[in-house]
Design a protein around this motif. Structure first.
Motif, PDB file in Angstrom:
ATOM      1  N   THR A 158     -19.351 -56.712  -2.241  1.00 36.78           N
ATOM      2  CA  THR A 158     -20.033 -56.068  -1.126  1.00 36.78           C
ATOM      3  C   THR A 158     -20.357 -54.634  -1.504  1.00 36.78           C
ATOM      4  OG1 THR A 158     -17.955 -55.377  -0.106  1.00 36.78           O
ATOM      5  CG2 THR A 158     -18.901 -57.468   0.647  1.00 36.78           C
ATOM      6  N   ILE A 209      -9.920 -65.456  -1.741  1.00 36.07           N
ATOM      7  CA  ILE A 209     -11.106 -64.947  -2.426  1.00 36.07           C
ATOM      8  C   ILE A 209     -10.863 -63.516  -2.876  1.00 36.07           C
ATOM      9  CG2 ILE A 209     -13.492 -64.211  -2.041  1.00 36.07           C
ATOM     10  CD1 ILE A 209     -13.943 -66.625  -0.392  1.00 36.07           C
ATOM     11  N   LEU A 235     -21.544 -63.805  -2.598  1.00 33.29           N
ATOM     12  CA  LEU A 235     -20.448 -64.715  -2.926  1.00 33.29           C
ATOM     13  C   LEU A 235     -20.787 -65.434  -4.223  1.00 33.29           C
ATOM     14  CD1 LEU A 235     -17.877 -66.429  -2.313  1.00 33.29           C
ATOM     15  CD2 LEU A 235     -19.371 -67.933  -0.970  1.00 33.29           C
ATOM     16  N   THR A 276     -24.055 -53.037  -6.811  1.00 32.59           N
ATOM     17  CA  THR A 276     -23.476 -54.337  -6.464  1.00 32.59           C
ATOM     18  C   THR A 276     -24.265 -55.462  -7.126  1.00 32.59           C
ATOM     19  OG1 THR A 276     -22.750 -53.449  -4.330  1.00 32.59           O
ATOM     20  CG2 THR A 276     -22.834 -55.850  -4.545  1.00 32.59           C
ATOM     21  N   TYR A 309     -17.863 -60.077   7.355  1.00 31.08           N
ATOM     22  CA  TYR A 309     -18.938 -60.405   6.429  1.00 31.08           C
ATOM     23  C   TYR A 309     -19.894 -61.391   7.073  1.00 31.08           C
ATOM     24  CZ  TYR A 309     -15.621 -58.441   3.147  1.00 31.08           C
ATOM     25  OH  TYR A 309     -14.749 -57.618   2.517  1.00 31.08           O
ATOM     26  N   LEU A 355     -14.951 -67.805   4.800  1.00 30.45           N
ATOM     27  CA  LEU A 355     -14.409 -67.366   3.511  1.00 30.45           C
ATOM     28  C   LEU A 355     -12.893 -67.517   3.544  1.00 30.45           C
ATOM     29  CD1 LEU A 355     -16.478 -64.128   2.779  1.00 30.45           C
ATOM     30  CD2 LEU A 355     -16.790 -66.401   1.825  1.00 30.45           C
ATOM     31  N   HIS A 391     -12.037 -59.908  -3.389  1.00 31.15           N
ATOM     32  CA  HIS A 391     -13.058 -59.061  -2.767  1.00 31.15           C
ATOM     33  C   HIS A 391     -13.259 -57.810  -3.601  1.00 31.15           C
ATOM     34  CE1 HIS A 391     -14.353 -56.009   0.397  1.00 31.15           C
ATOM     35  NE2 HIS A 391     -15.397 -56.727   0.087  1.00 31.15           N
ATOM     36  N   VAL A 449     -15.410 -65.039  -5.785  1.00 25.03           N
ATOM     37  CA  VAL A 449     -15.349 -63.587  -5.631  1.00 25.03           C
ATOM     38  C   VAL A 449     -16.498 -63.159  -4.723  1.00 25.03           C
ATOM     39  CG1 VAL A 449     -16.694 -63.133  -7.727  1.00 25.03           C
ATOM     40  CG2 VAL A 449     -15.206 -61.362  -6.830  1.00 25.03           C
ATOM     41  N   VAL A 450     -16.228 -62.171  -3.861  1.00 24.46           N
ATOM     42  CA  VAL A 450     -17.255 -61.606  -2.986  1.00 24.46           C
ATOM     43  C   VAL A 450     -17.458 -60.150  -3.392  1.00 24.46           C
ATOM     44  CG1 VAL A 450     -17.817 -60.915  -0.634  1.00 24.46           C
ATOM     45  CG2 VAL A 450     -16.736 -63.099  -1.034  1.00 24.46           C
ATOM     46  N   ARG A 464     -15.269 -54.399  -3.572  1.00 23.52           N
ATOM     47  CA  ARG A 464     -16.073 -53.475  -2.775  1.00 23.52           C
ATOM     48  C   ARG A 464     -16.660 -52.432  -3.718  1.00 23.52           C
ATOM     49  NH1 ARG A 464     -13.960 -49.513   1.871  1.00 23.52           N
ATOM     50  NH2 ARG A 464     -15.994 -48.853   2.612  1.00 23.52           N
ATOM     51  N   CYS A 512     -23.868 -58.621   0.710  1.00 26.03           N
ATOM     52  CA  CYS A 512     -22.644 -59.380   0.482  1.00 26.03           C
ATOM     53  C   CYS A 512     -23.039 -60.566  -0.398  1.00 26.03           C
ATOM     54  CB  CYS A 512     -22.086 -59.849   1.824  1.00 26.03           C
ATOM     55  SG  CYS A 512     -20.548 -60.758   1.710  1.00 26.03           S
TER      56      CYS A 512
END
Length: 154
Positions: free
Chosen positions: A61, A21, A121, A70, A12, A17, A23, A58-59, A25, A119
């Motif tokens: 992507t 976290i 965050l 997204t 990323y 990170l 993730h 939370v991320v 997707r 991406c």
């Protein structure tokens, strides 16, 4: 012809990170409702007797046609979970698509494309204000407070 797709697994564009976290997707066919139900339940406070820990970051992507979905997920989540700090990064991802021929002896075709990706965050904890792409938590307007209350009453 059958199509197989593979994406590069580049890191990323956000260094540092943590491993804890969450993730998310997001793909073109992902259901926003399902994604938000899962992440909202993980980010909101749990009762003391629950074994699950509350997620602080939370991320999200997404790439290609999943970028708009997204962003939609992030904007809805920021209205559901107040006080989230945000850092957004745009980058490009390489995608290999292979079309395999149905005829025997005929070679397949492989094509490499570069697609835009995002991406994002979201964090309950403060982030670096000087980081490019940083957005402070939003203040909830009177419209959204009224809209949320009336939507929950129905």
């Amino acid at each position: 012809m059958e199509v197989s797709r593979s994406e590069d697994t580049s890191p990323y564009p956000m260094p540092g990170l943590g491993a804890d976290i969450l993730h998310m997707r997001v793909k073109e066919g992902s259901k926003i409702r399902n994604l938000l139900r899962f992440v909202t339940s993980r980010m909101q406070e749990k009762e003391k007797d629950s074994n699950e820990t509350t997620v602080r970051q939370v991320v999200f992507t997404g790439s290609g046609r999943g970028v708009t979905k997204t962003i939609t997920c992030v904007e809805i989540l920021k209205r559901k979970v107040e006080g989230l700090h945000q850092v957004s990064k745009l980058y490009y991802k390489k995608v290999n698509e292979t079309w395999e021929s149905l005829q025997q002896g005929v070679p397949g075709i492989t094509m490499q494309r570069t697609v835009p990706a995002i991406c994002i965050l979201l964090s309950k904890d403060p982030l670096d204000l000087q980081e490019p792409g940083y957005q402070p938590p939003q203040t909830v307007s009177i419209f959204w407070k009224f809209h949320r209350r009336s939507a929950n009453d129905v």
